[in-house]
Write an enzyme that holds these catalytic residues in place. Structure first.
Site, PDB file in Angstrom:
ATOM      1  N   GLY A 133       0.803  -1.204   0.000  1.00 35.14           N
ATOM      2  CA  GLY A 133       0.000   0.000   0.000  1.00 35.14           C
ATOM      3  C   GLY A 133       0.841   1.261   0.000  1.00 35.14           C
ATOM      4  O   GLY A 133       2.072   1.229  -0.089  1.00 35.14           O
ATOM      5  N   CYS A 134       0.163   2.398   0.125  1.00 34.04           N
ATOM      6  CA  CYS A 134       0.807   3.690  -0.107  1.00 34.04           C
ATOM      7  C   CYS A 134       1.764   4.099   1.002  1.00 34.04           C
ATOM      8  O   CYS A 134       2.908   4.483   0.740  1.00 34.04           O
ATOM      9  CB  CYS A 134      -0.252   4.758  -0.331  1.00 34.04           C
ATOM     10  N   TYR A 135       1.321   4.054   2.258  1.00 37.02           N
ATOM     11  CA  TYR A 135       2.208   4.430   3.355  1.00 37.02           C
ATOM     12  C   TYR A 135       3.463   3.559   3.364  1.00 37.02           C
ATOM     13  O   TYR A 135       4.582   4.033   3.554  1.00 37.02           O
ATOM     14  CB  TYR A 135       1.497   4.269   4.699  1.00 37.02           C
TER      15      TYR A 135
END
Length: 327
Positions: A133-135
């Site tokens: 994911g992004c984080y």
């Protein structure tokens, strides 16, 4: 031409997947499956995709249509991923899961962790990818190349800000415009669900120092900016850290390490699979700033990058390799 399918086609990451796959020269979208919006056209679900008129199919359609060699993107929640992935894999279908169902080593069930800048070779040989994911992607881009400095790092502090699309498309009061506009909201301070994933992959790269991860929501549609601080146990130097990052990403078409005073610029990263890194130093503390589009490199763009590797295509096929602002 490879047929691709999306399960969970009505979310923000799915919209970006549809946009990228629709324009990809080597794939054709065969199925867009949605439990919440069966029959709805893409152009009606996502007003910013007005030329894509394909309609969503009801639940179960992908399991009926997907054939060996096809690619299925699981873009729903982790419960759906757990339910769907085994049957698809048994049929010889390639699976890329965008949820967090299979990212941790103890529950990977054979999935390769889809951080291509580290695991290219394994991704190229596999049929099952757990897409980060992004984080996590923003954090790992700053940390993974620095394993050789591990003994000199006492603590890692990650202060990350995300656009509101990172919260998903399901309506919630705390995601309303009136709730987030003008605010910077810290959350997950007693432990964010993606922190174990960052710790796992940092440790795999050799960095086992204590890690503090603090996420924030900011009033932007899309984008991630992660400030990664390396608190030294022994002296660290900005130039050697920057040189290590530059060497590591020299062959990576999507990662730029600035060698001057520039810092990541989120508008220039929007709707790309690019990432930007900058390095500074103050009072002996190394400060790495990592920026990307949370729906691009942080989700759908990276999923397409992983698909390209799985299919033996160039990583940047169907993706914009660098944002214009980087030069």
């Amino acid at each position: 031409m490879t047929h691709v399918h999306i399960i969970g086609a009505s979310g923000y990451a799915s919209a970006e997947l549809i946009r990228l796959l629709h324009a990809h020269p080597d794939v054709a979208i065969a199925t867009l499956e949605s439990r919440s919006a069966p029959g709805a056209r893409v152009c009606d679900l996502f007003a910013w995709l007005p030329r894509i008129t394909q309609a969503c199919d009801p639940a179960g359609t992908v399991l009926e249509r997907a054939a060996p060699g096809d690619v299925v993107f699981l873009a729903g929640n982790h419960e759906l991923a757990h339910a769907q992935a085994p049957s698809l894999l048994e049929r010889g279908v390639r699976v890329i899961d965008l949820s967090d169902a299979f990212r941790l080593t103890g529950r990977a069930h054979g999935a390769v962790y889809g951080f291509p800048e580290r695991y290219r070779d394994a991704i190229a040989k596999c049929a099952f990818v757990a897409n980060p994911g992004c984080y996590v992607t923003a954090s790992l881009l700053a940390l993974v190349p620095l394993g050789k400095f591990a003994e000199r790092i006492a603590t890692v502090v990650i202060d990350a800000k995300s656009g509101i699309t990172g919260a998903g498309r399901t309506p919630r009061i705390d995601s309303l415009f009136a709730e987030v506009d003008g605010d910077v909201r810290a959350y997950g301070l007693t432990g964010h669900r993606h922190e174990p994933e960052i710790v796992q992959e940092a440790a795999a790269a050799g960095i086992s120092a204590p890690l503090i991860f603090s996420p924030h929501v900011v009033p932007l549609r899309r984008g991630i900016l992660a400030d990664v601080y390396l608190i030294p146990a022994m002296p660290l130097d900005r130039d050697e850290i920057r040189a290590a990052l530059t060497r590591y990403y020299a062959a990576s078409p999507f990662v730029t390490v600035f060698d001057d005073a520039r810092v990541p610029n989120l508008p220039s990263l929007e709707m790309t699979n690019d990432a930007q890194l900058s390095v500074a130093q103050r009072n002996g503390i190394i400060h790495i700033v990592s920026g990307l589009d949370n729906l691009g490199k942080g989700a759908a763009g990276q999923a397409v990058q992983n698909m390209n590797i799985m299919l033996g295509l160039a990583e940047e096929r169907g993706l914009v390799a660098r944002s214009i602002a980087v030069g």
